[in-house]
Structures are given as C-alpha cells and as structure tokens.
Design a protein around this motif. Structure first.
Motif, PDB file in Angstrom:
ATOM      1  N   LEU A 170     -78.084  40.902   3.092  1.00  0.00           N
ATOM      2  CA  LEU A 170     -79.316  41.346   2.417  1.00  0.00           C
ATOM      3  C   LEU A 170     -78.990  42.341   1.307  1.00  0.00           C
ATOM      4  N   ARG A 171     -78.091  43.267   1.591  1.00  0.00           N
ATOM      5  CA  ARG A 171     -77.701  44.277   0.588  1.00  0.00           C
ATOM      6  C   ARG A 171     -77.117  43.596  -0.649  1.00  0.00           C
ATOM      7  N   ALA A 172     -76.276  42.561  -0.417  1.00  0.00           N
ATOM      8  CA  ALA A 172     -75.660  41.855  -1.551  1.00  0.00           C
ATOM      9  C   ALA A 172     -76.720  41.071  -2.343  1.00  0.00           C
ATOM     10  N   GLY A 173     -77.681  40.506  -1.626  1.00  0.00           N
ATOM     11  CA  GLY A 173     -78.704  39.687  -2.280  1.00  0.00           C
ATOM     12  C   GLY A 173     -79.789  40.504  -2.973  1.00  0.00           C
ATOM     13  N   TYR A 174     -80.034  41.682  -2.444  1.00  0.00           N
ATOM     14  CA  TYR A 174     -81.129  42.518  -2.975  1.00  0.00           C
ATOM     15  C   TYR A 174     -80.626  43.957  -3.144  1.00  0.00           C
ATOM     16  N   PRO A 175     -79.701  44.173  -4.077  1.00  0.00           N
ATOM     17  CA  PRO A 175     -79.058  45.494  -4.183  1.00  0.00           C
ATOM     18  C   PRO A 175     -80.011  46.624  -4.548  1.00  0.00           C
ATOM     19  N   GLU A 176     -81.153  46.290  -5.134  1.00  0.00           N
ATOM     20  CA  GLU A 176     -82.089  47.342  -5.577  1.00  0.00           C
ATOM     21  C   GLU A 176     -82.974  47.842  -4.438  1.00  0.00           C
ATOM     22  N   ASP A 177     -83.095  47.066  -3.369  1.00  0.00           N
ATOM     23  CA  ASP A 177     -84.105  47.369  -2.350  1.00  0.00           C
ATOM     24  C   ASP A 177     -83.579  48.283  -1.244  1.00  0.00           C
ATOM     25  N   MET A 178     -84.525  48.945  -0.562  1.00  0.00           N
ATOM     26  CA  MET A 178     -84.154  49.769   0.605  1.00  0.00           C
ATOM     27  C   MET A 178     -84.588  49.026   1.866  1.00  0.00           C
ATOM     28  N   PHE A 179     -83.709  48.994   2.852  1.00  0.00           N
ATOM     29  CA  PHE A 179     -84.010  48.256   4.078  1.00  0.00           C
ATOM     30  C   PHE A 179     -84.203  49.207   5.258  1.00  0.00           C
ATOM     31  N   TYR A 180     -85.200  48.880   6.053  1.00  0.00           N
ATOM     32  CA  TYR A 180     -85.510  49.641   7.272  1.00  0.00           C
ATOM     33  C   TYR A 180     -85.425  48.664   8.432  1.00  0.00           C
ATOM     34  N   PHE A 181     -84.459  48.851   9.296  1.00  0.00           N
ATOM     35  CA  PHE A 181     -84.267  47.934  10.426  1.00  0.00           C
ATOM     36  C   PHE A 181     -85.188  48.395  11.563  1.00  0.00           C
ATOM     37  N   ILE A 182     -86.193  47.569  11.854  1.00  0.00           N
ATOM     38  CA  ILE A 182     -87.238  47.944  12.818  1.00  0.00           C
ATOM     39  C   ILE A 182     -86.807  47.527  14.226  1.00  0.00           C
ATOM     40  N   THR A 183     -86.836  48.476  15.141  1.00  0.00           N
ATOM     41  CA  THR A 183     -86.472  48.142  16.519  1.00  0.00           C
ATOM     42  C   THR A 183     -87.374  48.888  17.490  1.00  0.00           C
ATOM     43  N   GLY A 184     -87.336  48.441  18.729  1.00  0.00           N
ATOM     44  CA  GLY A 184     -87.940  49.211  19.803  1.00  0.00           C
ATOM     45  C   GLY A 184     -86.922  50.236  20.300  1.00  0.00           C
ATOM     46  N   ALA A 185     -87.309  50.962  21.349  1.00  0.00           N
ATOM     47  CA  ALA A 185     -86.440  52.033  21.854  1.00  0.00           C
ATOM     48  C   ALA A 185     -85.135  51.485  22.433  1.00  0.00           C
ATOM     49  N   ASP A 186     -85.196  50.316  23.078  1.00  0.00           N
ATOM     50  CA  ASP A 186     -83.987  49.780  23.735  1.00  0.00           C
ATOM     51  C   ASP A 186     -82.844  49.636  22.737  1.00  0.00           C
ATOM     52  N   CYS A 187     -83.175  49.108  21.554  1.00  0.00           N
ATOM     53  CA  CYS A 187     -82.125  48.887  20.544  1.00  0.00           C
ATOM     54  C   CYS A 187     -81.541  50.214  20.063  1.00  0.00           C
ATOM     55  N   LEU A 188     -82.392  51.261  19.967  1.00  0.00           N
ATOM     56  CA  LEU A 188     -81.882  52.567  19.530  1.00  0.00           C
ATOM     57  C   LEU A 188     -80.767  53.030  20.464  1.00  0.00           C
ATOM     58  N   PHE A 189     -80.966  52.791  21.775  1.00  0.00           N
ATOM     59  CA  PHE A 189     -79.984  53.257  22.749  1.00  0.00           C
ATOM     60  C   PHE A 189     -78.769  52.339  22.857  1.00  0.00           C
ATOM     61  N   ALA A 190     -78.916  51.105  22.368  1.00  0.00           N
ATOM     62  CA  ALA A 190     -77.811  50.139  22.522  1.00  0.00           C
ATOM     63  C   ALA A 190     -77.002  49.966  21.243  1.00  0.00           C
ATOM     64  N   ILE A 191     -77.553  50.377  20.119  1.00  0.00           N
ATOM     65  CA  ILE A 191     -77.008  49.940  18.825  1.00  0.00           C
ATOM     66  C   ILE A 191     -75.567  50.407  18.586  1.00  0.00           C
ATOM     67  N   ASP A 192     -75.181  51.546  19.173  1.00  0.00           N
ATOM     68  CA  ASP A 192     -73.804  51.976  18.913  1.00  0.00           C
ATOM     69  C   ASP A 192     -72.778  51.163  19.701  1.00  0.00           C
ATOM     70  N   SER A 193     -73.270  50.264  20.591  1.00  0.00           N
ATOM     71  CA  SER A 193     -72.317  49.369  21.270  1.00  0.00           C
ATOM     72  C   SER A 193     -72.306  47.986  20.606  1.00  0.00           C
ATOM     73  N   TRP A 194     -73.128  47.777  19.574  1.00  0.00           N
ATOM     74  CA  TRP A 194     -73.112  46.515  18.848  1.00  0.00           C
ATOM     75  C   TRP A 194     -71.863  46.461  17.959  1.00  0.00           C
ATOM     76  N   LYS A 195     -71.592  45.274  17.423  1.00  0.00           N
ATOM     77  CA  LYS A 195     -70.407  45.135  16.575  1.00  0.00           C
ATOM     78  C   LYS A 195     -70.605  45.883  15.245  1.00  0.00           C
ATOM     79  N   ASN A 196     -69.614  46.672  14.868  1.00  0.00           N
ATOM     80  CA  ASN A 196     -69.602  47.402  13.586  1.00  0.00           C
ATOM     81  C   ASN A 196     -70.902  48.150  13.279  1.00  0.00           C
ATOM     82  N   PRO A 197     -71.330  49.050  14.167  1.00  0.00           N
ATOM     83  CA  PRO A 197     -72.587  49.763  13.907  1.00  0.00           C
ATOM     84  C   PRO A 197     -72.565  50.550  12.595  1.00  0.00           C
ATOM     85  N   GLU A 198     -71.368  51.044  12.208  1.00  0.00           N
ATOM     86  CA  GLU A 198     -71.303  51.833  10.960  1.00  0.00           C
ATOM     87  C   GLU A 198     -71.687  50.979   9.752  1.00  0.00           C
TER      88      GLU A 198
END
Ligand code: NAP
Length: 214
Positions: free
Chosen positions: A92-120
């Motif tokens: 998305l960043r490559a396709g729309y370099p001008e735009d700002m993205f907000y990744f919408i999640t529920g609480a579960d994802c907030l607590f799990a996201i640092d165990s996802w692949k390449n969170p940085e």
C-alpha cells in the motif's frame, strides 16, 4: 494526502461488529476512507475451516455497498502464499506514497501484533488504531500502547479508541447458521441472502472455532 483506514480481517463471514468498528474509527479519526482487506491464507488459522478468499471478499463487497467511504481490496487474496500484514502495508505504501494509513484492529490484535512477522515493518508504514471493546480495560491497552511505542520507536502514537462492547463474532454467526438460528441484524441482509443461496456454514467442518473467537 488522504487518511485511509485499513480494516484487515478474515471476515468468515463479515458481521456488524466489523462494520461498526470501521465506521466508528473512521468517524473518530476523521478518515477519508476505510479499505477492507480480506485475508488470504493465514499461517495462524487452519485454511480448511475458512471459506475461499473470493467468497469472503464477495460477502464484504455486499456488506459495504451502501457506504461511500468504504472500499474492499483483493490484494491479500490474490497474493501467493501466506498473508502477512507487513507485506500488505508495504504494498500500500508503494502504491499510495502520499497517503497516511491507519491499521484498524480490535484489542486482541494490539496485544498480539508484536508476535506477528516483522512488526517493525508494519509500524513503519502505518499508525495503529486499536479499539477497546470492554473485555480489556483502556488502562491495559494504554500500557501495551506505551510498551509498543518504546520498543519500536514509533514516530506516530498508537491511537487507542474506546469502542462499544459487542460480543458478536464470526464464530457465533457460523454456529447459529449450523443450528438453524436467525442471523438477521447480525449480518447485512444481502450477505445473509448470499450465504443462504450458497449454503455456506451448514456443515460442521465450516463451524470449527477459530483459534481465537473472531
Ligand atoms: P477477524 O477475526 O475477521 O476480525 C477483524 C477485526 O475486527 C479484528 O481486528 C477484530 O478485533 C475486529 N472485531 C471482530 N469482531 C469484533 C467486535 N464484535 N467488536 C469489535 N471488533 C471486532 O480478523 P483476524 O483474523 O483477527 O485478522 C485481523 C487482521 O490481522 C488481518 O488483517 C490479518 O491479516 C492480520 N493478522 C496478521 C498477522 C501477521 O501479519 N502475522 C497475524 C494475525 C493477523 P480483535 O483484534 O479484537 O480480534
């Protein structure tokens, strides 16, 4: 520069909780649009229990038809191999370099996201917008937010957004269909008609609990 919400999900099937979450965050953060992105093949879920991507995508398209701020993208379901959010956000960043993205999640994802692949690589391409829905306190979410912001040295603050407590889940919808119970008002009417026409979720296999109830 547009402010775009990214609403990723398995959407097996999409339900009012997903739609209300997307609209709530769109309003809270004054987003220009929300893009729904159904997942492809997830390494975290057993794909035998999940309808094909094209069907889940079609149900989302039916569900969002009336909302001019919502769009649905097929980029994860057409991608070969496993679905990773960092790849989606880089695409998305490559396709729309001008735009700002907000990744919408529920609480579960907030607590799990640092165990996802390449969170940085997720955090370097979007701001996280995490909605609290009662089962986890806003204080706990605030603690996790600060931990992630420090660990990944984020430029943009994670947005923690108080949301409603709706215990509707895709697992609940599938279970109700299997048991012959009504899903009216839990799922948009057009989606119900499509589910009925196709006979989805009538077999026990389709109704196995998600690893986490979603
Ligand atoms: P899902 O079960 O279909 O849910 C989509 C989103 O809606 C989730 O954030 C979920 O919050 C939220 N939600 C569901 N019911 C809700 C309700 N009643 N009230 C409020 N919010 C509700 O999708 P998913 O399987 O969790 O996947 C979410 C995204 O995470 C996808 O884009 C997926 O690709 C991504 N993901 C990525 C990785 C990775 O890159 N390694 C790993 C896992 C997931 P909760 O967070 O509270 O469930």
């Amino acid at each position: 520069m547009r402010r775009i919400g990214i609403m990723g999900g398995t959407f097996n099937p999409v339900h009012v909780g997903h739609l209300m979450l997307a609209e709530w965050v769109r309003d809270a953060l004054k987003l220009d649009e929300v893009w729904f992105i159904p997942t492809g093949s997830s390494y975290m879920k057993d794909s035998r229990d999940i309808l094909p991507g094209r069907e889940r995508l079609h149900m989302v398209e039916l569900a969002i038809q009336d909302n001019p701020f919502f769009r649905c993208l097929d980029l994860e379901i057409v991608r070969e191999g496993r679905t990773y959010s960092y790849e989606t956000l880089e695409q998305l960043r490559a396709g729309y370099p001008e735009d700002m993205f907000y990744f919408i999640t529920g609480a579960d994802c907030l607590f799990a996201i640092d165990s996802w692949k390449n969170p940085e690589r997720i955090f370097s391409n979007c701001t996280l917008a995490a909605a609290g829905r009662g089962d986890v306190s806003l204080e706990e979410m605030g603690g996790k937010k600060r931990e992630l912001e420090q660990k990944f040295q984020m430029r943009e603050e994670i947005q923690v957004i108080p949301f409603l407590s709706l215990s509707v889940s895709s697992t609940l919808i599938r279970r109700r269909i299997l048991q012959g119970q009504s899903i009216r008002y839990l799922v948009p009417d057009r989606v119900i008609s499509y589910i009925e026409e196709k006979g989805f979720y009538r077999e026990k296999n389709d109704v196995k609990e998600d690893q986490k109830s979603s």
